[in-house]
Design a protein around this motif. Structure first.
Motif, PDB file in Angstrom:
ATOM      1  N   GLY A   1       0.699  -1.126   0.060  1.00 44.91           N
ATOM      2  CA  GLY A   1       0.072   0.035  -0.010  1.00 44.91           C
ATOM      3  C   GLY A   1       0.677   1.372   0.023  1.00 44.91           C
ATOM      4  O   GLY A   1       2.302   1.253   0.439  1.00 44.91           O
ATOM      5  N   ASN A   2       0.436   2.426  -0.433  1.00 39.89           N
ATOM      6  CA  ASN A   2       1.026   3.766  -0.591  1.00 39.89           C
ATOM      7  C   ASN A   2       0.565   4.664   0.588  1.00 39.89           C
ATOM      8  O   ASN A   2       1.212   5.776   0.182  1.00 39.89           O
ATOM      9  CB  ASN A   2       0.979   4.150  -2.036  1.00 39.89           C
ATOM     10  N   TYR A   3      -0.297   4.420   1.407  1.00 40.39           N
ATOM     11  CA  TYR A   3      -0.807   5.781   2.181  1.00 40.39           C
ATOM     12  C   TYR A   3      -0.345   5.608   3.768  1.00 40.39           C
ATOM     13  O   TYR A   3      -0.676   6.068   4.542  1.00 40.39           O
ATOM     14  CB  TYR A   3      -2.429   5.730   2.017  1.00 40.39           C
ATOM     15  N   GLY A   4       0.290   4.696   3.759  1.00 41.48           N
ATOM     16  CA  GLY A   4       0.993   4.446   5.349  1.00 41.48           C
ATOM     17  C   GLY A   4      -0.220   3.472   5.968  1.00 41.48           C
ATOM     18  O   GLY A   4       0.087   3.559   7.448  1.00 41.48           O
ATOM     19  N   GLN A   5      -1.090   2.939   5.378  1.00 43.26           N
ATOM     20  CA  GLN A   5      -2.097   2.082   6.063  1.00 43.26           C
ATOM     21  C   GLN A   5      -1.640   0.993   6.750  1.00 43.26           C
ATOM     22  O   GLN A   5      -2.146   0.492   7.890  1.00 43.26           O
ATOM     23  CB  GLN A   5      -3.164   1.803   4.978  1.00 43.26           C
ATOM     24  N   ALA A   6      -0.524   0.377   6.468  1.00 47.91           N
ATOM     25  CA  ALA A   6      -0.033  -0.760   7.573  1.00 47.91           C
ATOM     26  C   ALA A   6       1.217  -0.388   8.325  1.00 47.91           C
ATOM     27  O   ALA A   6       1.835  -1.199   8.940  1.00 47.91           O
ATOM     28  CB  ALA A   6       0.770  -1.884   6.497  1.00 47.91           C
ATOM     29  N   VAL A   7       1.344   1.136   8.282  1.00 49.62           N
ATOM     30  CA  VAL A   7       2.462   1.502   9.337  1.00 49.62           C
ATOM     31  C   VAL A   7       1.534   1.809  10.749  1.00 49.62           C
ATOM     32  O   VAL A   7       0.803   2.543  10.761  1.00 49.62           O
ATOM     33  CB  VAL A   7       2.998   2.952   8.850  1.00 49.62           C
ATOM     34  N   PRO A   8       2.136   1.299  12.012  1.00 51.79           N
ATOM     35  CA  PRO A   8       1.471   1.448  13.125  1.00 51.79           C
ATOM     36  C   PRO A   8       2.012   2.893  13.697  1.00 51.79           C
ATOM     37  O   PRO A   8       3.130   3.026  13.875  1.00 51.79           O
ATOM     38  CB  PRO A   8       2.326   0.331  13.964  1.00 51.79           C
ATOM     39  N   LEU A   9       1.253   3.432  13.918  1.00 50.02           N
ATOM     40  CA  LEU A   9       1.198   4.844  14.478  1.00 50.02           C
ATOM     41  C   LEU A   9       1.458   5.125  15.819  1.00 50.02           C
ATOM     42  O   LEU A   9       2.124   5.953  16.376  1.00 50.02           O
ATOM     43  CB  LEU A   9       0.027   5.987  14.084  1.00 50.02           C
ATOM     44  N   GLU A  10       1.092   4.056  16.653  1.00 50.59           N
ATOM     45  CA  GLU A  10       1.228   4.189  18.036  1.00 50.59           C
ATOM     46  C   GLU A  10       1.765   2.793  18.603  1.00 50.59           C
ATOM     47  O   GLU A  10       1.610   2.281  19.599  1.00 50.59           O
ATOM     48  CB  GLU A  10      -0.269   4.110  18.640  1.00 50.59           C
ATOM     49  N   GLY A  11       2.805   2.232  17.737  1.00 50.67           N
ATOM     50  CA  GLY A  11       3.428   1.015  18.268  1.00 50.67           C
ATOM     51  C   GLY A  11       2.881  -0.249  18.372  1.00 50.67           C
ATOM     52  O   GLY A  11       2.090  -0.454  17.442  1.00 50.67           O
ATOM     53  N   GLY A  12       2.928  -1.086  19.270  1.00 51.79           N
ATOM     54  CA  GLY A  12       1.868  -2.128  19.427  1.00 51.79           C
ATOM     55  C   GLY A  12       2.400  -3.429  18.491  1.00 51.79           C
ATOM     56  O   GLY A  12       3.458  -3.461  18.369  1.00 51.79           O
ATOM     57  N   LEU A  13       1.401  -3.952  18.197  1.00 47.49           N
ATOM     58  CA  LEU A  13       1.498  -5.376  17.371  1.00 47.49           C
ATOM     59  C   LEU A  13       1.285  -4.829  15.781  1.00 47.49           C
ATOM     60  O   LEU A  13       0.102  -4.586  15.652  1.00 47.49           O
ATOM     61  CB  LEU A  13       0.570  -6.600  17.831  1.00 47.49           C
ATOM     62  N   VAL A  14       2.026  -5.408  15.006  1.00 45.66           N
ATOM     63  CA  VAL A  14       1.686  -5.723  13.433  1.00 45.66           C
ATOM     64  C   VAL A  14       1.215  -7.113  13.366  1.00 45.66           C
ATOM     65  O   VAL A  14       1.833  -8.079  13.686  1.00 45.66           O
ATOM     66  CB  VAL A  14       2.816  -5.346  12.626  1.00 45.66           C
ATOM     67  N   LEU A  15       0.031  -7.342  12.817  1.00 44.18           N
ATOM     68  CA  LEU A  15      -0.548  -8.765  12.751  1.00 44.18           C
ATOM     69  C   LEU A  15      -0.280  -8.914  11.176  1.00 44.18           C
ATOM     70  O   LEU A  15      -1.108  -8.268  10.370  1.00 44.18           O
ATOM     71  CB  LEU A  15      -2.110  -8.659  13.153  1.00 44.18           C
ATOM     72  N   ASP A  16       0.656  -9.757  10.913  1.00 45.32           N
ATOM     73  CA  ASP A  16       0.942  -9.973   9.384  1.00 45.32           C
ATOM     74  C   ASP A  16       0.020 -11.354   9.048  1.00 45.32           C
ATOM     75  O   ASP A  16       0.215 -12.361   9.614  1.00 45.32           O
ATOM     76  CB  ASP A  16       2.372 -10.286   9.393  1.00 45.32           C
TER      77      ASP A  16
END
Length: 451
Positions: A82-97
């Motif tokens: 994606g191109n809009y930062g939709q998968a970038v965590p703004l507040e840390g935490g967990l990325v669910l891949d």
């Protein structure tokens, strides 16, 4: 880094499925936000604390339950294209891949049911072996996942025939809520509007049912013109000609074709070009349209070479922007919608005002059954203020702009905002799903953890 909550998650889904190393977490906290010179400095340092890669819906539910109980923000990820930062965590935490949910569950006569992590390129290959094919897909389809496309995309190759994601191109979705005991929702019909292009803010999609069409033998053709107006007129005529079955109609202004290094030797220097995929047998009609518009047929890739060599779709939609960035990193882009019939007047006004500061790139598609010239024009970036001056002029001429230089859904104008907000209130009571991407109405916000 190891925290109590990552230890708990590892105990549930396995140590190898919760990643905490700095390099892995940093890589999987990013998408292609760097297409935007506005977003790049704002997002470059954002990262999660850990990444979980579940391999089943049960593990998704277990991870969400821990995150809810401990107040951990969760940002979902497909392939990160994606191109809009939709998968970038703004507040840390967990990325669910969700790339580990990669099973094709069912092939139907006119649909396929898949887990969210299935890659579109692999799915297209399997479908074509069965005499079927995807209806629409993004230019990044070799890497992109089905879930990532539905949650972060809109249209793509095939949209000239089948429309965008909201035009019946998602039949059913399974979503999990962010609660103490996550609910498994099966969504169909109008309810899907709350989950298409939602950035994972209103629920976590784990399974999708999408329509497919019969396999077509696609001939790829470039038509070339001395000026962009003639090229765009030709593209509109082809797009509206229902006697020609097509998957792609993408006119681009010179010098954009010069950026396409793998095929530039096949293209006329100085000529605007229309890149197309049409069904075998449509050649004569295509040539007639080209002649009527003062153009000529140029480079052709026969259907026998479909997918065997680099295809024209690799230079369309947002891959056009990628090739431009490779040629000149000062380029960025917009997402615009021109008037179905008055688009040439709008383009003329923009070109008179900005000249080669804005280079035209159209993608003809159907939206609600109407043929429209969607656009991803290239912009030579100087300052944020100048970029938004250009956007303001687009809008002044009646051209809609979905701003790709913001990570918030409502500012970009994408999706069905009210439905998403309602679903988020129901499904994410503590506001932990991809926080910061979906703004809630004043006085009706979800309750954040610790509030």
């Amino acid at each position: 880094m190891t925290t109590d909550w990552t230890k708990e998650m590892r105990g549930l889904v396995g140590e190898e499925r919760v990643l905490v190393s700095s390099d892995q977490v940093d890589k999987l906290s990013k998408d292609y936000y760097w297409y935007s010179p506005v977003l790049e400095p704002l997002l470059r340092d954002k990262r999660a604390e850990a990444v979980a890669v579940p391999e089943s819906e049960e593990q998704v539910a277990q991870l969400l339950a821990v995150a809810f109980r401990r107040g951990i923000p969760v940002t979902t990820r497909g392939a990160g294209t994606g191109n809009y930062g939709q998968a970038v965590p703004l507040e840390g935490g967990l990325v669910l891949d969700l790339s580990g949910l990669d099973r094709v569950l069912e092939f139907g006569e006119d649909y396929v049911r898949v887990q969210a992590g299935v890659r579109l390129g692999a799915l297209e290959k399997k479908l074509r072996e069965r005499g079927q094919e995807l209806r629409i897909y993004p230019s990044t389809f070799m890497k992109a996942t089905v879930g990532g496309f539905v949650c972060g995309g809109s249209g793509g190759i095939g949209s000239i025939t089948w429309g965008n994601l909201w035009d019946g191109n998602v039949l059913e979705a399974v979503a999990y809520t962010m609660e103490e005991t996550p609910r498994r929702l099966v969504i169909q019909g109008p309810g899907l509007r709350a989950y298409i292009h939602n950035y994972g803010t209103s629920g976590i999609l784990t399974e999708l049912k999408i329509p497919v069409s019969s396999k077509t033998e696609w001939r790829q053709t470039v038509a070339q013109f001395d000026d962009f107006e003639s090229c765009a007129r030709f593209a509109r005529a082809v797009a509206a000609d229902d006697s020609i079955r097509k998957r792609l109609v993408a006119p681009v202004e010179w010098p954009i074709p010069s950026f396409f290094r793998p095929i530039v030797k096949h293209l006329e220097p100085g000529s605007s070009a229309c890149l197309m995929e049409i069904e075998d047998g449509g050649e004569d009609a295509l040539a007639a349209h080209a002649a009527a518009a003062g153009g000529r047929i140029g480079y052709v890739i026969p259907s026998s070479q479909y997918r065997a060599v680099i295809g024209l779709s690799d230079f369309t939609w947002n891959h056009t922007t990628l090739w431009a960035l490779k040629a000149d990193p000062s380029f960025t882009y917009l997402q615009a919608g021109f008037h179905p019939t008055g688009f040439l007047d709008q383009i003329g006004s923009i070109k008179r005002r900005f000249g080669d500061e804005v280079l035209m790139h159209l993608e003809f598609m159907r939206s609600g059954g109407v043929v429209v010239p969607a656009s991803l024009p290239l912009v030579r970036y100087t300052t944020k203020e100048r970029l938004y001056e250009i956007i303001a002029y687009f809008r002044q001429t009646g051209v809609s702009v979905n701003d790709p230089h913001t990570w918030t859904l409502e500012m970009g104008g994408r999706g069905e905002l009210e439905e998403m907000q309602a679903a988020k209130r129901d499904n994410d009571p503590r506001g932990l799903l991809n926080p910061g991407k979906l703004q809630m109405p004043a006085g009706r916000s979800v309750r954040r953890a610790g509030a």
